[in-house]
Scaffold this motif. Structure first.
Motif, mmCIF file in Angstrom:
data_model
loop_
_atom_site.group_PDB
_atom_site.id
_atom_site.type_symbol
_atom_site.label_atom_id
_atom_site.label_comp_id
_atom_site.label_asym_id
_atom_site.label_seq_id
_atom_site.Cartn_x
_atom_site.Cartn_y
_atom_site.Cartn_z
ATOM 1 N N GLY A 204 0.795 -1.212 0.000
ATOM 2 C CA GLY A 204 0.000 0.000 0.000
ATOM 3 C C GLY A 204 0.825 1.258 0.000
ATOM 4 N N HIS A 205 0.096 2.376 0.078
ATOM 5 C CA HIS A 205 0.709 3.708 0.017
ATOM 6 C C HIS A 205 -0.166 4.641 0.846
ATOM 7 N N ASP A 206 0.310 5.864 1.040
ATOM 8 C CA ASP A 206 -0.450 6.795 1.878
ATOM 9 C C ASP A 206 -1.091 7.889 1.024
ATOM 10 N N LEU A 233 -6.188 -10.897 -8.611
ATOM 11 C CA LEU A 233 -6.216 -9.458 -8.900
ATOM 12 C C LEU A 233 -5.950 -8.699 -7.608
ATOM 13 N N THR A 234 -5.164 -7.639 -7.711
ATOM 14 C CA THR A 234 -4.795 -6.897 -6.507
ATOM 15 C C THR A 234 -4.642 -5.410 -6.836
ATOM 16 N N ALA A 235 -4.893 -4.570 -5.854
ATOM 17 C CA ALA A 235 -4.612 -3.139 -5.982
ATOM 18 C C ALA A 235 -4.052 -2.677 -4.643
ATOM 19 N N ASP A 236 -3.016 -1.836 -4.676
ATOM 20 C CA ASP A 236 -2.403 -1.375 -3.430
ATOM 21 C C ASP A 236 -3.431 -0.669 -2.546
ATOM 22 N N VAL A 237 -3.297 -0.904 -1.242
ATOM 23 C CA VAL A 237 -4.220 -0.297 -0.283
ATOM 24 C C VAL A 237 -3.864 1.175 -0.089
ATOM 25 N N ASP A 238 -4.872 2.036 -0.157
ATOM 26 C CA ASP A 238 -4.669 3.473 0.103
ATOM 27 C C ASP A 238 -4.926 3.720 1.590
ATOM 28 N N ILE A 256 3.689 2.177 8.310
ATOM 29 C CA ILE A 256 5.153 2.173 8.292
ATOM 30 C C ILE A 256 5.622 0.949 7.503
ATOM 31 N N LYS A 257 6.824 1.054 6.955
ATOM 32 C CA LYS A 257 7.352 -0.031 6.128
ATOM 33 C C LYS A 257 7.509 -1.300 6.957
ATOM 34 N N GLN A 258 7.267 -2.418 6.301
ATOM 35 C CA GLN A 258 7.378 -3.705 6.995
ATOM 36 C C GLN A 258 8.747 -3.877 7.663
ATOM 37 N N ARG A 259 9.834 -3.469 6.978
ATOM 38 C CA ARG A 259 11.166 -3.713 7.571
ATOM 39 C C ARG A 259 11.337 -2.898 8.853
ATOM 40 N N GLU A 260 10.729 -1.696 8.912
ATOM 41 C CA GLU A 260 10.825 -0.888 10.146
ATOM 42 C C GLU A 260 10.005 -1.529 11.259
ATOM 43 N N PHE A 261 8.770 -1.951 10.917
ATOM 44 C CA PHE A 261 7.891 -2.564 11.918
ATOM 45 C C PHE A 261 8.561 -3.803 12.519
ATOM 46 N N LEU A 262 9.079 -4.685 11.645
ATOM 47 C CA LEU A 262 9.680 -5.937 12.135
ATOM 48 C C LEU A 262 10.983 -5.691 12.889
ATOM 49 N N PHE A 304 5.532 -3.432 1.471
ATOM 50 C CA PHE A 304 4.537 -3.962 2.401
ATOM 51 C C PHE A 304 4.507 -3.057 3.629
ATOM 52 N N LYS A 305 3.297 -2.662 4.062
ATOM 53 C CA LYS A 305 3.184 -1.677 5.157
ATOM 54 C C LYS A 305 2.355 -2.230 6.328
ATOM 55 N N PHE A 306 2.605 -1.656 7.502
ATOM 56 C CA PHE A 306 1.809 -1.991 8.694
ATOM 57 C C PHE A 306 1.070 -0.738 9.163
ATOM 58 N N PHE A 307 -0.166 -0.942 9.598
ATOM 59 C CA PHE A 307 -1.066 0.163 9.957
ATOM 60 C C PHE A 307 -1.934 -0.350 11.106
ATOM 61 N N ALA A 308 -2.168 0.472 12.116
ATOM 62 C CA ALA A 308 -2.963 0.001 13.265
ATOM 63 C C ALA A 308 -4.080 0.972 13.613
ATOM 64 N N LEU A 309 -5.179 0.395 14.096
ATOM 65 C CA LEU A 309 -6.286 1.175 14.672
ATOM 66 C C LEU A 309 -6.313 0.840 16.161
#
Length: 342
Positions: A204-206, A233-238, A256-262, A304-309
Motif C-alpha cells: 500500500g501507500h499513503d 487481482l490486486t490493488a495497493d491499499v490506500d 510504516i514499512k514492513q522492515r521498520e515494523f519488524l 509492504f506496510k503496517f497500519f494500526a487502529l
C-alpha cells in the motif's frame, strides 16, 4: 510469530483484560493464525487467566476446509442454525475456533483484529481526471476483437464518481475501495465500543500512488483483462483512505514499512535465536532467505506496510487534560516505536 507477540504486547499494555478474541479477516490457508497460536501456547503462562478464542471471517468454503485441516487437524463441526458461526472446532493447542461469513457475525466484545493481505484483494473503482472532470474507468467488450475486454472511460459522471472522489484530491488517477471503507468503519466502531486493536498488513501507500491494479498468475504479472477468473487481482491499499474512513473514532498509527515494523519488533534478535537453534544448513539458509524476503527494500521490506487502529485512550490518558502529571506514561505501541532493550 512477531505479529503474535504484537497482540500479546497490546493486550498487556491495556491491562490484560480477561477475554481475548483474535479475529482474522480472510485467513488464507490459516498459516499465519497457526503461527500466532504457537506463540500463544509458548506464552501460555502469561495468558493463563485469559479466555482466548479465535474467530475467522472467511467466505470461501474451499479455504475454510484448508484452514480447518491446518488449525484443528480437520476436527470441526458445522454449527447449528441458531448460531452466527457456520463452523466451529478446537485448535491443536486447545483454543476454540469459529468461522463466519461476515465481520458483522463475529460476537461483540474485546477483540484483536488482523487483516493480512486482505484489503488489497477487495474490488476497486478506478477514476481518471479529464478535461470534462472526473470519469470512471469501466470494463467493456472490445468491438474489434471477439472475446476480448478493454478499459473505457464513462461518457459522463457515474454515481461512484459523485460519491467516492474527495474534493481535495490532487491525483489524476485514483483507485477507491468502498468495501474497505465500510469494513474499517465497522472495525473503528467496534474498537471504540469494546476496546482492542486492529493490525493491517498489506501492499500500500499513503494516498500517493495512482494506477496499481494488476494481476498475478503463478507469481508472474498477468494482464488483468485476459482470462478472467484465472489470476489473482490486486490493488495497493490506500492507507490515507482507511484513515479517513476511521472517522476519528479510533487513533491510527502508520503506515510504516514492513522492515521498520519488524525491526522494531525485534526480528534481528529472533533471527539470531532461530539460527542458533537450527541444526542443519538447509534450515539456516531457509531462515536467511525468508528474512531477506521480508526485510529487503527491493523485495517486501518497503512495499509492504503496517497500519494500526487503536482506541484513543491507548495513546492519550482520558484524564491527561486535567492532571497532566498524575498518570504514569503509557507504554509505547510495539512495532511502531523503536524497541529499546534494557
Amino acid at each position: 510469530q512477531l505479529i503474535g507477540i504484537w497482540y500479546i504486547s497490546e493486550w498487556m499494555a491495556m491491562g490484560k483484560p480477561n477475554t481475548f478474541q483474535l479475529v482474522e479477516l480472510g485467513p488464507g490457508r490459516g498459516t499465519l493464525t497457526e503461527d500466532i497460536l504457537r506463540v500463544f501456547k509458548q506464552l501460555a503462562s502469561v495468558l493463563s487467566k485469559c479466555d482466548v478464542s479465535v474467530h475467522l471471517v472467511e467466505v470461501s468454503p474451499k479455504l475454510s476446509e484448508i484452514q480447518a485441516v491446518m488449525l484443528t487437524g480437520g476436527k470441526v463441526q458445522p454449527n447449528p442454525e441458531d448460531e452466527s458461526a457456520y463452523m466451529k472446532g478446537i485448535s491443536k493447542t486447545g483454543i476454540p475456533i469459529f468461522w463466519y461469513r461476515d465481520i458483522q457475525d463475529v460476537p461483540q466484545g474485546y477483540s484483536f483484529y488482523l487483516a493480512h493481505e486482505f484489503f488489497d484483494a477487495l474490488p476497486i473503482h478506478k477514476f481518471q481526471r479529464t478535461e470534462k472532470g472526473w470519469r470512471e474507468v469501466l470494463v467493456d467488450i472490445d468491438p474489434e476483437v471477439p472475446d476480448q475486454l478493454r478499459f473505457v472511460l464513462s461518457p459522463s459522471r457515474t454515481p461512484a464518481t459523485q460519491n467516492f472522489i474527495q474534493p481535495e484530491e490532487t491525483r489524476d488517477h485514483v483507485e477507491v475501495c468502498p468495501e474497505a471503507g465500510v469494513i474499517v468503519q465497522r472495525l473503528a466502531s467496534r474498537l471504540e465500543k469494546d476496546g482492542g486493536a486492529a493490525l493491517v498488513a498489506d501492499y500500500g501507500h499513503d494516498g500517493t500512488k495512482t494506477d496499481t491494479f494488476r494481476g498475478f498468475r503463478n507469481h508472474k504479472l498477468h494482464d488483468v483483462l485476459s482470462a478472467p477468473g484465472t489470476a489473482d487481482l490486486t490493488a495497493d491499499v490506500d492507507f490515507s483512505y482507511l484513515r479517513k474512513m476511521a472517522q476519528g473514532k479510533t487513533a491510527t498509527l502508520g503506515p510504516i514499512k514492513q522492515r521498520e515494523f519488524l525491526k522494531n519488533m525485534g526480528i534481528d534478535l529472533r533471527l539470531q535465536v532461530l539460527l542458533q537453534n537450527s541444526g542443519d544448513t538447509a534450515t539456516r539458509e531457509q531462515l536467511l532467505h525468508s528474512y531477506d524476503m521480508l526485510m529487503n527494500p527491493e523485495k517486501m521490506g518497503d512495499c509492504f506496510k503496517f497500519f494500526a487502529l487503536l482506541p484513543h485512550h491507548r495513546l492519550v490518558h482520558p484524564d491527561k487534560k486535567d492532571k497532566p502529571e498524575s498518570k504514569s506514561p503509557l507504554p509505547p505501541v510495539a512495532g511502531f516505536n523503536e524497541l529499546l532493550l534494557k
